[in-house]
Scaffold this active site. Structure first.
Site, PDB file in Angstrom:
ATOM      1  CB  ALA A  78      -0.948  -0.092   1.366  1.00 40.29           C
ATOM      2  NE  ARG A 107      -3.186   5.306 -13.313  1.00 40.07           N
ATOM      3  CZ  ARG A 107      -3.332   3.963 -13.697  1.00 40.07           C
ATOM      4  NH1 ARG A 107      -4.182   3.705 -14.670  1.00 40.07           N
ATOM      5  NH2 ARG A 107      -2.474   3.275 -12.952  1.00 40.07           N
ATOM      6  N   GLY A 113       9.119  -0.780  -6.771  1.00 38.08           N
ATOM      7  CA  GLY A 113       8.484  -1.914  -7.330  1.00 38.08           C
ATOM      8  C   GLY A 113       8.061  -2.865  -6.105  1.00 38.08           C
ATOM      9  CE1 TYR A 173       0.337  -6.449  -5.664  1.00 40.46           C
ATOM     10  CE2 TYR A 173      -0.828  -5.893  -7.354  1.00 40.46           C
ATOM     11  CZ  TYR A 173       0.366  -6.330  -6.762  1.00 40.46           C
ATOM     12  OH  TYR A 173       1.352  -6.882  -7.497  1.00 40.46           O
ATOM     13  NE  ARG A 191     -29.750  17.664  15.845  1.00 40.57           N
ATOM     14  CZ  ARG A 191     -29.492  18.818  16.559  1.00 40.57           C
ATOM     15  NH1 ARG A 191     -30.411  19.829  16.702  1.00 40.57           N
ATOM     16  NH2 ARG A 191     -28.362  18.956  17.306  1.00 40.57           N
ATOM     17  CB  SER A 212     -50.834  25.408  16.633  1.00 38.57           C
ATOM     18  OG  SER A 212     -51.304  24.018  16.294  1.00 38.57           O
ATOM     19  NE  ARG A 252     -54.694  33.112  22.621  1.00 37.27           N
ATOM     20  CZ  ARG A 252     -55.184  31.972  22.633  1.00 37.27           C
ATOM     21  NH1 ARG A 252     -54.256  30.869  22.197  1.00 37.27           N
ATOM     22  NH2 ARG A 252     -56.387  31.660  22.788  1.00 37.27           N
TER      23      ARG A 252
HETATM   24  C1  UD1 Z   1       1.035  -5.011 -10.821  1.00 40.05           C
HETATM   25  C2  UD1 Z   1       1.527  -6.220 -11.235  1.00 40.05           C
HETATM   26  C3  UD1 Z   1       0.820  -6.592 -12.535  1.00 40.05           C
HETATM   27  C4  UD1 Z   1      -0.589  -7.067 -12.162  1.00 40.05           C
HETATM   28  C5  UD1 Z   1      -1.303  -5.662 -11.724  1.00 40.05           C
HETATM   29  C6  UD1 Z   1      -2.676  -6.349 -11.072  1.00 40.05           C
HETATM   30  C7  UD1 Z   1       3.791  -6.033 -10.726  1.00 40.05           C
HETATM   31  C8  UD1 Z   1       5.336  -5.482 -11.294  1.00 40.05           C
HETATM   32  N1  UD1 Z   1       3.066  -5.843 -11.561  1.00 40.05           N
HETATM   33  O1  UD1 Z   1       1.159  -3.935 -11.850  1.00 40.05           O
HETATM   34  O2  UD1 Z   1       1.560  -7.873 -12.679  1.00 40.05           O
HETATM   35  O3  UD1 Z   1      -1.324  -7.655 -13.275  1.00 40.05           O
HETATM   36  O4  UD1 Z   1      -0.505  -5.321 -10.527  1.00 40.05           O
HETATM   37  O5  UD1 Z   1      -3.257  -5.185 -10.741  1.00 40.05           O
HETATM   38  O6  UD1 Z   1       3.869  -6.486  -9.576  1.00 40.05           O
HETATM   39  N2  UD1 Z   1       3.385  -0.893  -4.441  1.00 40.05           N
HETATM   40  C9  UD1 Z   1       4.003  -0.669  -3.322  1.00 40.05           C
HETATM   41  N3  UD1 Z   1       5.351  -0.185  -3.559  1.00 40.05           N
HETATM   42  C10 UD1 Z   1       5.817  -0.203  -4.877  1.00 40.05           C
HETATM   43  C11 UD1 Z   1       5.347  -0.413  -5.881  1.00 40.05           C
HETATM   44  C12 UD1 Z   1       3.920  -0.611  -5.729  1.00 40.05           C
HETATM   45  O7  UD1 Z   1       3.576  -0.642  -2.475  1.00 40.05           O
HETATM   46  O8  UD1 Z   1       7.293  -0.078  -4.764  1.00 40.05           O
HETATM   47  C13 UD1 Z   1       1.989  -1.334  -4.386  1.00 40.05           C
HETATM   48  C14 UD1 Z   1       0.841   0.000  -4.672  1.00 40.05           C
HETATM   49  O9  UD1 Z   1       0.614   0.822  -3.918  1.00 40.05           O
HETATM   50  C15 UD1 Z   1      -0.182  -1.230  -5.301  1.00 40.05           C
HETATM   51  C16 UD1 Z   1       0.431  -2.397  -5.576  1.00 40.05           C
HETATM   52  O10 UD1 Z   1       1.871  -2.421  -4.816  1.00 40.05           O
HETATM   53  O11 UD1 Z   1      -1.170  -1.438  -4.090  1.00 40.05           O
HETATM   54  C17 UD1 Z   1       0.409  -2.608  -7.155  1.00 40.05           C
HETATM   55  O12 UD1 Z   1       1.311  -1.628  -7.672  1.00 40.05           O
HETATM   56  P1  UD1 Z   1       1.114  -1.121  -8.976  1.00 40.05           P
HETATM   57  O13 UD1 Z   1       2.068   0.050  -9.380  1.00 40.05           O
HETATM   58  O14 UD1 Z   1      -0.419  -0.584  -8.891  1.00 40.05           O
HETATM   59  O15 UD1 Z   1       1.260  -2.363 -10.007  1.00 40.05           O
HETATM   60  P2  UD1 Z   1       0.724  -2.336 -11.451  1.00 40.05           P
HETATM   61  O16 UD1 Z   1       1.520  -1.652 -12.567  1.00 40.05           O
HETATM   62  O17 UD1 Z   1      -0.723  -1.953 -11.532  1.00 40.05           O
END
Ligand code: UD1
Ligand code: CA
Length: 452
Positions: free
Chosen positions: A9, A15, A78, A100, A330, A402, A437
């Site tokens: 997270a 976006r 990543g 996730y 309330r 009233s 009144r």
């Molecule tokens: C990722 C997967 C992809 C999959 C997709 C599904 C990888 C490389 N790719 O892509 O294969 O189809 O999810 O939805 O795993 N996050 C971190 N730290 C980081 C990067 C990400 O905590 O450094 C967390 C994000 O907050 C998110 C989740 O990991 O909750 C996924 O990251 P995101 O960048 O959305 O990956 P996708 O490109 O969607």
């Protein structure tokens, strides 16, 4: 074997175009991350390790709870890098389930299947997507065996045609993660450490990667923008509506009810269109909820009817009451059996006795009202002097004419009677009539003003 859950997270969620960290955006009134934590907790893991980065302090503040441990990922390099940060905290002999924070509809049942599939080696949750664009694709060999996940940005034109995608949910023994994760590189189009790359390492060592399929596309729908947030919300609401109907509730329109919390219902409840339920709401049997009502942390007992456009918060409605249309109850409004609250009536911190009626255009605040009282249109309890609040007590069988103002502290005793249009500042005894009144004067031979 014990279970550890890692929830990713740390991403920014650009976006969403929001000041709020993505995982705190609400689905059915609760942060989406809370949904993921709840589904994970149902599996009784040793702990949920939540990896936070962007807006981490805010996330911690809102999600602090037993069983959740926080892991800091200062730089988002990543998904593989994110799990690496949690590795030192994971028990040696455990199975690790990676989820996730932005995939909130995942069910405990699916997670259970994943954990079972990962007892010996890694397992991945995949799904068939009509439109697989943007996702990591699952590459298989001629025999159908798993080969690798290829990210959208790294995929060849042929690979892009693959419909099977990586949901992101993955499980593996902790020992294998410890071996493979540090070996994952970032030589790819995004320069990131990809978590699914551990699966290619497994394959290269001759270890089979198990795959499970999600029950539906929606279960693994990730939230990246507010359009997807709404898709998830609608799916969640639809599930709840289905469950309500199957439990015996009639909904006027299953697509126009919102439950942001828990709604419990007795038998033969009817809920009209556009009702919103927030927090803990309980409805007894044969309760009817009119169109466009909002009920927040409120209970409504058997046989009562809430008419359209009413707003009830922390209220308790007894049996066979009628409330609304356009009523506002309330906090600490308590209605005894058979009480009636009509249109444009506001009730706050008051008890309305059995069978008492407050039917029109009235404010009742800090009031203890007995049984069988009748309060006329336009009555105001003046409960506030600008500094303090005072109580108005109205005895059984009393009648308030009233357009009266009842200046608290005040008691109207049993069967007391207040004449219409009175400003009452002193106690009214039982069986007394109080009129306060200006006396009416009639002037004979009155000539109307005429134009000059
Ligand atoms: C990722 C997967 C992809 C999959 C997709 C599904 C990888 C490389 N790719 O892509 O294969 O189809 O999810 O939805 O795993 N996050 C971190 N730290 C980081 C990067 C990400 O905590 O450094 C967390 C994000 O907050 C998110 C989740 O990991 O909750 C996924 O990251 P995101 O960048 O959305 O990956 P996708 O490109 O969607
Ligand atoms: Ca994503």
């Amino acid at each position: 074997m014990s279970l550890e859950v890692v929830i990713l997270a740390a991403g920014q969620g650009t976006r969403m175009k929001s000041g709020l960290p993505k995982v705190l955006h609400a689905v059915a009134g609760r942060p989406m991350l809370q949904h993921v934590v709840d589904s994970a907790q149902a599996l009784s893991p040793l702990a949920c390790h939540v990896v936070v980065g962007h807006g981490g302090d805010k996330v911690r503040e809102q999600l602090e709870q037993p069983g959740v441990q926080w892991v800091e990922q200062t730089e988002q390099l990543g998904t593989g890098h994110a799990v690496l940060q949690a590795l030192p905290d994971l028990a040696d002999d455990s199975i690790v389930l990676v989820l996730y924070g932005d995939v909130p509809l995942i069910t405990s049942a699916t997670l259970q299947t994943m954990v079972a599939a990962a007892s010996k080696g890694p397992a991945l949750l995949t799904a068939m997507m009509a439109d697989s664009g943007g996702y990591g694709r699952v590459v298989r060999d001629d025999t159908g065996a798993f080969v690798a996940v290829v990210e959208d940005k790294d995929a060849s034109p042929e690979q892009k045609l693959i419909k099977e995608i990586n949901s992101g949910v993955l499980a593996a023994p902790a020992a294998q993660l410890r071996e493979w994760l540090p070996a994952v590189g970032n030589n790819n189009s995004q320069g990131e450490y990809y978590l699914p790359d551990i699966l290619s390492l497994a394959v290269s060592q001759g270890i089979t990667v198990a795959t499970c399929q999600a029950t539906s596309e929606l279960e693994i729908l990730g939230v990246n923008d507010r359009v997807q947030l709404n898709q998830v919300e609608r799916e969640y609401q639809q599930r709840q509506a289905q469950a309500l109907m199957l439990s015996g509730v009639t909904l006027a329109d299953a697509g126009r009810i919102d439950v942001r919390g828990t709604l419990s219902c007795g038998s033969d409840v009817f809920i009209d269109a556009n009702a919103v339920f927030i927090g803990d709401v309980s409805l007894g049997s044969n309760v009817q909820i009119g169109a466009n009502c909002v009920l927040i942390n409120t209970s409504v007992d058997d046989g009562s009817e809430i008419l359209p456009f009413s707003h009830l918060e922390q209220a308790s409605v007894g049996k066979h009451c009628a409330v609304g249309p356009y009523a506002r109850l309330r906090p600490a409004a308590v209605l005894a059996e058979g009480a009636k609250i009509g249109n444009f009536v506001e009730v706050k911190k008051s008890t309305i006795g059995k069978g008492s009626k407050v039917n029109h255009l009235t404010y009742i605040g800090d009031c203890e009202m007995g049984v069988g009282v009748n309060v006329g249109a336009g009555t105001i309890t003046c409960n506030y002097d600008g500094a303090n609040k005072y109580v108005t007590t109205i005895g059984d069988g009393a009648f308030v004419g009233s357009n009266s103002t009842l200046v608290a502290p005040l008691t109207i005793a049993e069967n007391g009677f207040v004449g219409a249009g009175s400003a009452i500042t002193r106690e009214v005894g039982s069986d007394q009539l109080a009129v306060s009144r200006a006396k009416q004067r009639n002037i004979d031979g009155w000539k109307r003003p005429s134009k000059d």
